[in-house]
Design an enzyme around this catalytic site. Structure first.
Site, short mmCIF file in Angstrom:
data_model
loop_
_atom_site.label_atom_id
_atom_site.label_comp_id
_atom_site.label_asym_id
_atom_site.label_seq_id
_atom_site.Cartn_x
_atom_site.Cartn_y
_atom_site.Cartn_z
N ARG A 242 0.83 -1.21 0.00
CA ARG A 242 0.00 0.00 0.00
C ARG A 242 0.87 1.26 0.00
O ARG A 242 0.56 2.24 -0.67
CB ARG A 242 -0.96 0.01 1.19
N LYS B 47 -2.60 6.63 1.25
CA LYS B 47 -2.55 6.99 2.68
C LYS B 47 -1.63 8.19 2.83
O LYS B 47 -0.45 8.06 3.19
CB LYS B 47 -2.09 5.79 3.53
N GLU C 73 -16.33 6.25 4.08
CA GLU C 73 -15.43 5.97 5.21
C GLU C 73 -15.98 6.53 6.51
O GLU C 73 -16.79 7.45 6.52
CB GLU C 73 -14.03 6.53 4.95
#
Length: 339
Positions: A82, A184, A220
């Protein structure tokens, strides 16, 4: 503060300076050999792209003490992958998976005395990050980068066991439709500070964000992924290009299907159809699962299983995943890396 003198029962999620952290610099097209350092202060150029243009990304994962005294890292290869995707999105060099995992292992070994004992519900939280540094002022990728991993002990997220929390649908967007939602990166979190604070001021645990394009679908929950359970034993989680693909989310998807026999659906979660769900939760590294008692939307609180008790499927998912992390439940192949 030493590991020996810490009160493991009162640990929260707060910064604690530990003994060593890993540091490596990328220059001249390559990562330099990394090293462990006691210095917890970074010395970077005032022109660093991380400071002006948000060129940075980070990860979060945990190391767990097992009953036999060994130490588990949970799926660090997924965090490495990720981070590589986040680096690609922000034009930063990849940290190779082997380098990422080895850096995490070195940091855990160097700070082993800070790992909360088995049975306390605590863990050693690892924070790897990559930032753009070096003398620069134009809007472009940095001339140099820093990759670092530091750690700190964190306590059990829920003192006294799992408890449902209430959340509020936000009118703000967490990320743009074709923006950086799936990476992220710090900018996503900066955007969430105000709506999160507003929700907490109204006594909600956090804000829930809808899809930025139509504002009709849940994406989210604060800085965590959303999931829900239907009466037909379906596990549903939003699928969207602006949702961060969480490692806990990925793990729950696999466990829900393979071990709980649930039908897994990645798709749309329409906010006007909350009645389709009997349980709901937020999932992420910090809490593993935060059960959702109710969601406020248009000034009405929709209650799922209960505002007091956690639903049975959520409890089973939580116990299965935390059992795997601490070595009490057999892990699927490749999920656990021993330090």
């Amino acid at each position: 503060m030493s590991g020996e003198s810490m009160n493991w029962e009162t640990l929260g999620f707060d910064y604690i300076k530990t003994d060593k952290r890993f540091l490596s610099t990328w220059r001249d097209g390559a990562w330099q050999p990394g090293e462990l350092t006691e210095d917890n202060v970074l010395h970077i150029s005032e022109g660093s792209t991380a400071l002006h243009y948000g060129q940075q990304c980070f990860e979060g994962l945990k190391a767990y003490r097992c009953k036999d005294g060994s130490i588990n890292l949970f799926r660090p290869d997924q965090n490495a992958a990720r981070m590589q995707r986040s680096c690609s999105r922000l034009l930063m060099p990849h940290v190779p998976t082997e380098m990422f995992i080895e850096a995490c292992k070195e940091v855990v070994r160097a700070n082993e005395r800070f790992i909360p004992p088995y049975g306390t519900g605590g863990a050693l939280y690892l924070r790897p990050f990559v930032i753009g540094v070096g003398d620069n002022i134009g809007v472009r990728t940095a001339p140099e980068f820093i990759f670092s991993v530091f750690c700190l002990p964190v306590g059990a997220y829920f003192k006294g066991g799992l408890k449902p929390h209430n959340f509020k649908i936000s009118s703000y967007d967490r990320a743009a439709p074709n923006g950086t939602g799936a990476a992220k990166v710090g900018g996503n979190y900066a955007a969430s500070l105000m709506p999160g604070a507003e929700a907490k001021k109204q006594n909600f645990a956090d804000a829930i964000y809808l899809d930025p394009q139509t504002h009709s679908k849940i994406e989210e929950v604060g800085s965590a992924n959303f999931f829900a359970i239907t009466a037909n034993n379906e596990f549903i989680t939003p699928q969207s290009p602006s949702v961060l693909p969480g490692i806990t989310r990925l793990s729950l998807i696999e466990l829900a299907g393979s071990r709980l026999g649930l039908k897994v659906i990645e798709g749309d979660v329409f906010v006007d159809r909350l009645g389709d769900f009997v349980e709901a939760g937020a999932c992420g590294t910090a809490a593993v699962i935060s059960p959702i008692g109710g969601i406020e939307y248009n000034d009405q609180l929709h209650v799922f299983h209960s505002l007091e008790d956690v639903g049975p499927v959520t409890v089973r998912l939580y116990n299965e995943l935390t059992g795997i992390q601490t070595g009490d439940v057999e892990a699927p192949e490749g999920w656990i890396v021993k330090v």
